[in-house]
Design an enzyme around this catalytic site. Structure first.
Site, PDB file in Angstrom:
ATOM      1  N   THR A  52      97.835  47.328 -18.091  1.00 46.05           N
ATOM      2  CA  THR A  52      96.801  48.329 -17.838  1.00 46.05           C
ATOM      3  C   THR A  52      97.515  49.616 -17.451  1.00 46.05           C
ATOM      4  O   THR A  52      98.748  49.634 -17.359  1.00 46.05           O
ATOM      5  CB  THR A  52      95.883  47.913 -16.676  1.00 46.05           C
ATOM      6  N   CYS A  53      96.763  50.684 -17.199  1.00 49.18           N
ATOM      7  CA  CYS A  53      97.467  51.928 -16.879  1.00 49.18           C
ATOM      8  C   CYS A  53      98.109  51.868 -15.492  1.00 49.18           C
ATOM      9  O   CYS A  53      98.986  52.661 -15.193  1.00 49.18           O
ATOM     10  CB  CYS A  53      96.544  53.127 -17.024  1.00 49.18           C
TER      11      CYS A  53
ATOM     12  N   HIS B  29      99.677  36.340  -5.714  1.00 46.93           N
ATOM     13  CA  HIS B  29      99.711  37.667  -6.328  1.00 46.93           C
ATOM     14  C   HIS B  29      98.619  37.801  -7.390  1.00 46.93           C
ATOM     15  O   HIS B  29      97.861  38.766  -7.387  1.00 46.93           O
ATOM     16  CB  HIS B  29     101.082  37.935  -6.938  1.00 46.93           C
TER      17      HIS B  29
ATOM     18  N   SER C 222      94.640  46.787  -6.220  1.00 44.61           N
ATOM     19  CA  SER C 222      94.354  47.960  -7.047  1.00 44.61           C
ATOM     20  C   SER C 222      94.587  49.253  -6.279  1.00 44.61           C
ATOM     21  O   SER C 222      94.611  49.263  -5.052  1.00 44.61           O
ATOM     22  CB  SER C 222      92.898  47.924  -7.510  1.00 44.61           C
TER      23      SER C 222
ATOM     24  N   PRO D 125      86.173  47.504 -10.004  1.00 41.06           N
ATOM     25  CA  PRO D 125      85.831  46.304 -10.762  1.00 41.06           C
ATOM     26  C   PRO D 125      86.535  46.139 -12.113  1.00 41.06           C
ATOM     27  O   PRO D 125      86.472  45.077 -12.699  1.00 41.06           O
ATOM     28  CB  PRO D 125      84.327  46.462 -10.977  1.00 41.06           C
ATOM     29  N   GLN D 126      87.226  47.168 -12.615  1.00 42.24           N
ATOM     30  CA  GLN D 126      87.758  47.083 -13.992  1.00 42.24           C
ATOM     31  C   GLN D 126      88.848  46.023 -14.156  1.00 42.24           C
ATOM     32  O   GLN D 126      88.936  45.385 -15.193  1.00 42.24           O
ATOM     33  CB  GLN D 126      88.327  48.431 -14.460  1.00 42.24           C
TER      34      GLN D 126
ATOM     35  N   GLN E 221      90.110  43.620 -17.402  1.00 45.95           N
ATOM     36  CA  GLN E 221      91.370  43.842 -18.113  1.00 45.95           C
ATOM     37  C   GLN E 221      92.204  42.564 -18.177  1.00 45.95           C
ATOM     38  O   GLN E 221      92.805  42.252 -19.201  1.00 45.95           O
ATOM     39  CB  GLN E 221      92.156  44.966 -17.417  1.00 45.95           C
TER      40      GLN E 221
ATOM     41  N   GLY F 279      76.389  76.782 -11.915  1.00 45.06           N
ATOM     42  CA  GLY F 279      77.811  77.072 -12.066  1.00 45.06           C
ATOM     43  C   GLY F 279      78.514  75.910 -12.728  1.00 45.06           C
ATOM     44  O   GLY F 279      77.935  74.832 -12.902  1.00 45.06           O
TER      45      GLY F 279
END
Lengths: 266, 433
Positions: B49-50, B99, B109, B115-116, B120, B189
């Site tokens: 993941t990122c 882990h 995280s 929650p992602q 993943q 704006g």
């Protein structure tokens, strides 16, 4: 039998009240469901108690303070359960159930017992009057609870205190909607109750309006709720002032109910 | 058999390193196959993941397995191992299980409780399952991790509160306006925060968007993005009453909405409540608007405070989550240890012997005038039968112990013969799957 159901009702309401109060502190689906279940069971026992009393007395149990208080609180519970289903407002129960429990506890200490029905009450107009009055009272009681919560929640928002209680209480708009519903149901019923009361007064005493304290305070109550509903319908009045007026209306209603003995009964 | 985890995350590596080590989901088949082709790596799953890249694998040789996977990561991404080594963490056995449970439960995280990550990992596991690089242990391990994550989610409030300013704004609006589905948002704006908040409101069901800006063209452009309506800045106050939610972030040097304006607007909308968020510095909306009945004004600082409080709440909930994970590790580790060859042979022998003794006892106890040495002989006879019967499965198992199929055999045996090593836990595991 009436006594048994009455005690059962009191017990169930007591437990339900505790669970509803616990719901203010803990967030739990289970707890919420049990609170509602207990209150519904209490309500069923209450209905059985009322029906049994009515069948032994052969008339609606609305003829003395004990019976009236019990019937009043039954109507409040029914009204709350309906709103709870519709709007999922468990926390309203945390405010309403203690009031119900208190009313019923007071009722249990009062002298009840069967007695000869006074001839003055033997009129259909009286039954209509009393029945409708109590349903409208129940609606206004819910509106009172909602107004209290509204003011608490508004205070949290204006002072920017976002604590645990703030998270639990329902949104302002939901409260506003419930209170509007209560007025829309309660006010017409109160109106018909007062009119039928006047007709009964005419039949029983020969005069529609005798300006006894009960009638006078009823009229004051009516004016307060009339102003509220009128404001809402014409300019959309709501918010803090409406909530305060709703609380004032309820206090006046209590004075009417408890404080003012009817000159002809009780 | 041992579970090992090798990887790096936002805690150990900068984004520059992470993006070099990331695996593309479209090209995941080859690295997965290469992974299990490594010496003594039996099963493998790659999560990318990122914020993290992790490899879950099973091996007989912990130290060797970890070293081989580290080299594999470096070689696959053509990075010198010296540059990578310092960013990598490696866990085995219980620590590895802990882990992965923590990662799946979103405790590791960047934003705890987001929650992602669970989705993943599920996707990554999906690839491994598709290319059959995960086997009996990792299958069960990851399913267990998913059920632990679910338990954490339902039993703690770790993900229930808003931890971004934009989301906090939506939550707050709901406390005032209730259901947002019939509500209209007014954007005054332009600004990243405002647009982000507007997006959140639309995702939460808000019906319409109005946009206004000193340059009308910009307003029109933004309105197009939201499929909304552009309003001329001079006409702002004429349209304001239609908005339930007002998000303001202009660069104006003084306030543009005062208490008198709001009072009038609120009367016009029949006292329906209005929710204002002022993101601008200096402020766009006069602070006195706070005192107007049915108007609720919040600044970014107010929202920031909510976010901070929620984050603090989350770390409290995280402690509860850690407790849940500790319980679950014990249970899973018991199952994993039972998969060894020796415990299985012992359990199998015990099971057979138990049956043999019970039957022998039954026969002997009901038998009057039994010859003196008959019991001894029967005992020897049954023992001999049992040993003969057990001989070939036992040696097959011992041989399989050197190859990769041992877990399959062990698991099959345990199920076929109902071996009692922590059977109850096993049933629970099976149910969750």
């Amino acid at each position: 039998m009436t006594h048994f159901f009455f005690s059962l009702t009191l017990g169930l309401y007591g437990v339900a009240t505790m669970v509803y109060l616990a719901c203010l502190i803990r967030t739990s689906e289970k707890l919420t469901r049990w609170a509602s279940r207990l209150l519904v069971s209490g309500c069923i026992a209450h209905i059985l108690s009322t029906v049994h009393l009515a069948s032994t007395e052969k008339h609606l149990p609305l003829t003395n303070m004990q019976e009236s208080l019990s019937f009043f609180s039954l109507m409040v519970v029914v009204a709350f359960l309906i709103f709870e289903r519709r709007y999922k407002v468990t926390t309203l129960g945390s405010f309403v159930t203690p009031v119900v429990l208190l009313m019923l506890s007071v009722a249990s200490t009062l002298h009840g017992g069967a007695r000869q029905l006074p001839p003055i009450l033997q009129s259909n107009w009286f039954w209509i009057h009393a029945l409708l009055a109590f349903i409208s009272y129940a609606a206004f009681t819910i509106a009172f609870g909602v107004a209290v919560i509204y003011l608490i929640q508004r205070h949290f928002l204006k002072t920017k205190h976002f604590g645990a209680l703030f998270q639990k209480l329902p949104p302002l708009e939901t409260l506003d909607e419930i209170s509007y519903r209560c007025f829309a149901i309660g006010f017409p019923l109160l109106t018909v109750a007062i009119i039928s009361g006047a007709i009964w007064s005419e039949k029983a005493m020969g005069s529609y309006w005798v300006w006894d304290p009960k009638q006078t305070w009823s009229l004051i109550t009516w004016f307060i709720y009339a102003a509220l509903l009128h404001g809402r319908l014409t300019i959309g009045w709501r918010g803090k002032r409406a909530a305060i007026l709703s609380i004032v209306g309820f206090i006046v209603l209590l004075i009417t109910f408890f404080g003012m003995k009817h000159s002809v009964t009780w | 058999m041992n579970i090992i985890v090798i990887g790096l995350s936002h805690k150990t590596a900068t984004v520059e390193i992470r993006e070099k080590v990331a695996f593309s989901p479209n090209l995941i088949e080859k690295p997965l196959r290469d992974l299990i082709a490594l010496d003594d790596i039996v099963e493998g799953v790659i999560v990318s993941t990122c914020n993290r890249v992790e490899i879950y694998a099973t091996t007989h040789d912990i130290a060797g397995g970890i070293a081989r996977i580290k080299r594999f990561l470096a070689a696959h991404h053509r990075i010198p191992i010296e540059n990578l080594e310092s960013h990598l963490y490696a866990y085995h056995s219980e620590a590895a299980i802990r882990h992965v449970f923590r990662v799946a439960s979103s405790l590791d995280s960047l934003v705890v409780g987001e929650p992602q990550i669970l989705g993943q990992i599920k996707t990554s596991y999906g690839y491994a399952a598709e290319y059959k690089t995960s086997g009996i242990i990792l299958n069960r391990f990851l399913h267990k991790a998913f059920s632990v994550a679910k338990r954490v989610r339902t039993e703690t409030k770790i993900a229930s509160s808003a931890v971004s300013v934009a989301f906090a704004a939506v939550e707050l609006a709901k406390k005032i306006l209730g259901d947002l589905s019939e509500k209209t948002v007014m954007l005054i704006g332009a600004g990243e925060m405002c647009e982000l908040a507007a997006k959140h409101f639309i995702n939460s069901g808000a019906k319409g968007v109005m946009v206004t800006n000193r340059t009308f063209e910009r307003a029109e452009r933004l309105a197009d993005d939201f499929a909304g309506e552009a309003v001329r800045f001079e006409e702002l106050l004429d349209h304001l009453h239609r908005a339930d939610i007002v998000l303001s972030s202009t660069g104006a040097p003084h306030t543009i909405i005062g208490p008198k304006d709001v009072e009038e607007v609120i009367r016009k909308r029949r006292f329906k409540p209005m929710f204002f968020i002022d993101i601008a510095v200096p402020r766009d909306i006069d602070q006195k608007v706070e005192d107007v009945d049915n108007a609720y004004l919040f600044t970014v600082d107010d929202l920031q405070e909510i976010v901070q409080a929620n984050l603090a709440q989350r770390s409290l909930e995280a402690e509860k989550a850690e407790e849940i994970i500790e319980q679950e590790i014990g249970q899973f580790f018991k199952w994993l240890s039972s998969l060894g060859v020796t415990p299985t042979i012992v359990a199998l022998r015990n099971r057979f012997d138990e049956i043999r003794r019970a039957e022998l006892e039954k026969t002997v106890s009901g038998w009057k005038d039994l010859p003196a040495d008959a019991e001894k002989r029967m005992d020897a006879l049954t023992m001999a039968i049992m040993n003969k019967l057990l001989h070939s499965p036992t040696s097959a198992l011992k041989q399989a112990g050197q190859g990769g199929r041992v877990d399959l055999y062990v698991d099959a045996l345990r199920q076929l013969f109902d071996l009692q090593t922590s059977r109850q836990d096993d049933d629970e595991l099976a149910l969750e799957e």
